[in-house]
Write an enzyme that holds these catalytic residues in place. Structure first.
Site, PDB file in Angstrom:
ATOM      1  N   ASP A  17       8.133  71.361 -47.407  1.00  0.00           N
ATOM      2  CA  ASP A  17       7.563  70.349 -46.419  1.00  0.00           C
ATOM      3  C   ASP A  17       8.951  69.582 -46.102  1.00  0.00           C
ATOM      4  O   ASP A  17       9.196  68.569 -46.226  1.00  0.00           O
ATOM      5  CB  ASP A  17       6.670  69.446 -47.206  1.00  0.00           C
ATOM      6  CG  ASP A  17       5.939  68.514 -46.001  1.00  0.00           C
ATOM      7  OD1 ASP A  17       6.078  68.795 -44.915  1.00  0.00           O
ATOM      8  OD2 ASP A  17       5.074  67.717 -46.365  1.00  0.00           O
ATOM      9  N   GLU A  90       3.982  73.944 -34.987  1.00  0.00           N
ATOM     10  CA  GLU A  90       2.916  73.076 -34.607  1.00  0.00           C
ATOM     11  C   GLU A  90       2.825  73.183 -32.910  1.00  0.00           C
ATOM     12  O   GLU A  90       4.066  72.979 -32.362  1.00  0.00           O
ATOM     13  CB  GLU A  90       3.125  71.893 -35.091  1.00  0.00           C
ATOM     14  CG  GLU A  90       1.969  70.860 -34.865  1.00  0.00           C
ATOM     15  CD  GLU A  90       1.892  69.708 -35.815  1.00  0.00           C
ATOM     16  OE1 GLU A  90       0.928  68.919 -35.737  1.00  0.00           O
ATOM     17  OE2 GLU A  90       2.144  69.820 -36.999  1.00  0.00           O
ATOM     18  N   LYS A 126       0.221  75.874 -36.160  1.00  0.00           N
ATOM     19  CA  LYS A 126      -0.394  74.606 -36.510  1.00  0.00           C
ATOM     20  C   LYS A 126      -1.237  73.633 -35.596  1.00  0.00           C
ATOM     21  O   LYS A 126      -0.589  73.703 -34.387  1.00  0.00           O
ATOM     22  CB  LYS A 126       0.758  73.527 -37.234  1.00  0.00           C
ATOM     23  CG  LYS A 126       1.018  74.006 -38.608  1.00  0.00           C
ATOM     24  CD  LYS A 126       1.914  72.886 -39.111  1.00  0.00           C
ATOM     25  CE  LYS A 126       1.477  71.845 -39.820  1.00  0.00           C
ATOM     26  NZ  LYS A 126       2.425  71.250 -40.645  1.00  0.00           N
ATOM     27  N   THR A 150      -4.147  71.418 -39.469  1.00  0.00           N
ATOM     28  CA  THR A 150      -3.535  70.279 -39.939  1.00  0.00           C
ATOM     29  C   THR A 150      -4.376  69.046 -39.972  1.00  0.00           C
ATOM     30  O   THR A 150      -5.344  68.818 -39.029  1.00  0.00           O
ATOM     31  CB  THR A 150      -2.098  70.129 -39.726  1.00  0.00           C
ATOM     32  OG1 THR A 150      -1.333  69.173 -40.431  1.00  0.00           O
ATOM     33  CG2 THR A 150      -1.843  69.825 -38.044  1.00  0.00           C
ATOM     34  N   PHE A 172      -4.866  66.579 -46.203  1.00  0.00           N
ATOM     35  CA  PHE A 172      -4.039  65.666 -46.658  1.00  0.00           C
ATOM     36  C   PHE A 172      -4.319  64.749 -47.920  1.00  0.00           C
ATOM     37  O   PHE A 172      -5.493  64.634 -47.852  1.00  0.00           O
ATOM     38  CB  PHE A 172      -3.688  64.754 -45.689  1.00  0.00           C
ATOM     39  CG  PHE A 172      -2.668  65.463 -44.558  1.00  0.00           C
ATOM     40  CD1 PHE A 172      -2.424  66.819 -44.270  1.00  0.00           C
ATOM     41  CD2 PHE A 172      -1.996  64.527 -43.764  1.00  0.00           C
ATOM     42  CE1 PHE A 172      -1.975  67.289 -43.259  1.00  0.00           C
ATOM     43  CE2 PHE A 172      -1.107  65.118 -42.871  1.00  0.00           C
ATOM     44  CZ  PHE A 172      -0.981  66.326 -42.394  1.00  0.00           C
TER      45      PHE A 172
END
Length: 321
Positions: A17, A90, A126, A150, A172
């Site tokens: 990440d 993304e 994403k 996400t 998350f």
């Protein structure tokens, strides 16, 4: 003695990440995931500035949004030269409520990767886990463009993703933890909410148990960690995306690391099946104050970082004239 990071790799696919290439080389993750915040942080560092300058030189006539996509793909290509698996790239968070625009932007990103010789199987697009984002992913997956949904904070979001045939979801953990800690204020008891009692861990566990009980194909990648206790509690999840700092903490411990999640246990404790459609999705999400607020906040924050990235590129365009 193997350290906990190696023990985790035996149970879970470890994903980086970060947008830091050196950290990826150091920790050797299988996959890597980025977001607007990570890319913005990276491109502001002097050692990554040449990537941005190269985009401005190579594509001077491109629109600002096209240059952003070229930059994202440039980072993705560098990452794929380091990791053996996939990279997540993304779509602009400003398109989170526009399915068609998200589809078109995703197709453009994949076309850039393929023009550079990168197979689409190595890229995850994403998208935010809004209803519109999930429906965009449904179309993209049917075209062989794999997606990572996400900003996911609830089981209804996860189920809608699975029904859309999404390849991977990123529920998350840390942002859920943040919300409950802030809501509790002075009454928050850190010890009582650690490990398996962490509200973010419990959310991912519910999703994992539901998916495994009903043999849903969508992969689950726990994300957004605040401490290694959260990671340890989710050992056994399909994937976990972890910052370099937390990888270092795991590598510093030789304590045993048992699986926190397992398919067999999920099937023993199978939750009740839930139907999912747009009305149910919007109703259930609206009833969940945490998920509603964190989804909206996440989109705003990613949008703010996208605007800053636009500003950086815009300044570079002016300087290049």
């Amino acid at each position: 003695m193997p350290h906990q990071l190696d023990a985790l790799r035996a149970l879970t696919t470890v994903v980086a990440d970060t947008g830091d290439f050196d950290a990826m080389r150091a920790w050797q993750p299988t996959d890597a995931t980025t977001n607007p915040t990570l890319i913005l942080k990276a491109v502001q560092q002097e050692r990554y500035r040449p990537l941005l300058d190269q985009i401005l030189r190579d594509h001077p006539a491109a629109s600002l949004s096209e240059q952003v996509d070229h930059l994202l793909v440039a980072f993705g290509r560098e990452i794929l030269a380091i990791v053996p698996g996939r990279v997540s790239t993304e779509v602009d968070a400003r398109l989170s409520f526009d399915s068609q625009a998200s589809i078109e932007r995703a197709r453009q990103i994949i076309a850039l990767y393929e023009a550079a010789g990168i197979a689409r199987e190595r890229v995850l697009i994403k998208l935010a886990s809004t209803w519109e984002g999930i429906q965009a992913a449904r179309v993209l997956e049917a075209e062989g463009i794999h997606c990572n949904l996400t900003l996911l904070f609830s089981l209804p979001q996860a189920i809608a993703c699975a029904q859309a045939g999404v390849t991977l979801i990123s529920p998350f953990v840390g942002r859920i933890y943040d919300w409950y800690k802030k809501a509790a204020g002075a009454a928050w008891d850190e010890a009582a909410h650690a490990g398996v009692h962490d509200p973010g861990v419990q959310s991912v566990t519910r999703i994992y148990n539901y998916f495994k009980a009903y043999n849903l194909d969508t992969q689950i990648m726990g994300a957004s960690f605040r401490n290694i206790g959260q990671i340890r509690a989710l050992a056994g999840c399909d994937l976990l995306t972890i910052s370099p700092a937390l990888m270092a903490e795991l590598a510093a411990s030789a304590d045993p690391l048992p699986a926190g999640l397992s398919v067999d246990q999920a099937k023993v404790q199978a939750p009740e099946w839930q139907a999912s459609n747009e009305v149910a999705f919007r109703t259930q999400l609206n009833q969940d104050a945490m998920a509603t607020e964190k989804l909206a906040e996440g989109i705003r924050l990613f949008t703010a970082d996208a605007l800053q990235l636009d500003t950086l590129l815009g300044a570079g365009r002016v300087a290049a004239r």
